[in-house]
Design a protein around this motif. Sequence first.
Motif, mmCIF file in Angstrom:
data_model
loop_
_atom_site.group_PDB
_atom_site.id
_atom_site.type_symbol
_atom_site.label_atom_id
_atom_site.label_comp_id
_atom_site.label_asym_id
_atom_site.label_seq_id
_atom_site.Cartn_x
_atom_site.Cartn_y
_atom_site.Cartn_z
ATOM 1 N N GLN A 61 83.479 17.839 -31.121
ATOM 2 C CA GLN A 61 84.134 16.714 -31.739
ATOM 3 C C GLN A 61 83.579 16.995 -33.470
ATOM 4 O O GLN A 61 84.212 17.012 -34.358
ATOM 5 N N ARG A 104 89.129 8.825 -23.236
ATOM 6 C CA ARG A 104 88.434 7.314 -24.005
ATOM 7 C C ARG A 104 87.420 6.347 -23.904
ATOM 8 O O ARG A 104 86.377 6.010 -24.650
ATOM 9 N N LEU A 147 81.150 9.949 -34.022
ATOM 10 C CA LEU A 147 81.966 11.580 -33.041
ATOM 11 C C LEU A 147 80.732 10.768 -31.966
ATOM 12 O O LEU A 147 80.084 10.830 -31.714
ATOM 13 N N ARG A 148 81.684 12.041 -30.750
ATOM 14 C CA ARG A 148 81.183 11.540 -29.387
ATOM 15 C C ARG A 148 80.498 12.770 -29.110
ATOM 16 O O ARG A 148 79.682 12.878 -28.073
ATOM 17 N N SER A 149 80.591 14.205 -29.409
ATOM 18 C CA SER A 149 79.973 15.445 -29.332
ATOM 19 C C SER A 149 79.975 16.129 -30.311
ATOM 20 O O SER A 149 80.375 16.093 -31.131
ATOM 21 N N GLY A 194 86.929 13.055 -27.526
ATOM 22 C CA GLY A 194 85.545 13.411 -27.868
ATOM 23 C C GLY A 194 85.007 14.598 -26.065
ATOM 24 O O GLY A 194 83.971 13.679 -26.196
ATOM 25 N N VAL A 234 86.090 19.957 -34.629
ATOM 26 C CA VAL A 234 87.137 19.215 -34.600
ATOM 27 C C VAL A 234 87.056 18.018 -36.316
ATOM 28 O O VAL A 234 87.779 18.555 -36.843
ATOM 29 N N ASP A 245 89.564 16.535 -28.955
ATOM 30 C CA ASP A 245 90.122 15.322 -30.006
ATOM 31 C C ASP A 245 89.177 14.263 -29.959
ATOM 32 O O ASP A 245 88.932 12.968 -30.255
#
Length: 229
Positions: free
Chosen positions: A216, A78, A211-213, A111, A219, A109
């Motif tokens: 994700q 994170r 979102l980071r990826s 990322g 998800v 979750d």
Amino acid sequence: MPERVVKSEQAPTRVLVVDDQPLFASGIAMLIDAQDDMECVGTADDGTEAVALAAAAHPDIVLMDLRMPGSNGIDATRSLLATADADGRPRVIVLTTLRRDDVVVQALDAGASAFLTKDARPAQVLSSIRTVHAGDAIPDLAETLELVAQMGGPTSSSRRQAALDALSPREREIFLLVARGLSNAEIATAAYVSEATVKTHVAAILRKLDLRSRVQAVVFAHRHDLVIA
């Protein structure tokens, strides 16, 4: 033995290895340094050290153990992703001893871009690093989608619609293809656009949905019952 990649003119992928077992970490570091397209920029044995070292070494990829004494891998993930650059780097691949692990779900979750079990073959480790660094596909797609599908039930129809309100019609189309786990090349074929256009849309989608990826995004899609079989 993993296939060695022929050296290119591009800068090598910078990898940081985080694990509290020194022998394991040094073995992964040696594997990475044996590749012409990668270099290990350091090893850390807990999350706090990983965050500090990443700030100094600027890795492209972090291989992150999840269970460590002190600051764990999820908290470190994170922290790293909260300060990622405009290209989403560093990207995190989490390391786990169990495939079906709630902690892996938490890491995705948070990322993380992919996960690897510690019994993975060297070729799989290297392939995952290259795939995640390229940012256009999800390693071990079938297993990742199976894990993601177990993350929780669907939301209400109003929340499903609200989840897509931030996206343009074209971005929604691309998002739903990403949610199915398609690579940029596969999305380009399906949507009749260039891969460069796909990359632009994916970057905009991740930014708009915070979102980071790509994982994700998958998800997010599953949690909002948006995945089209």
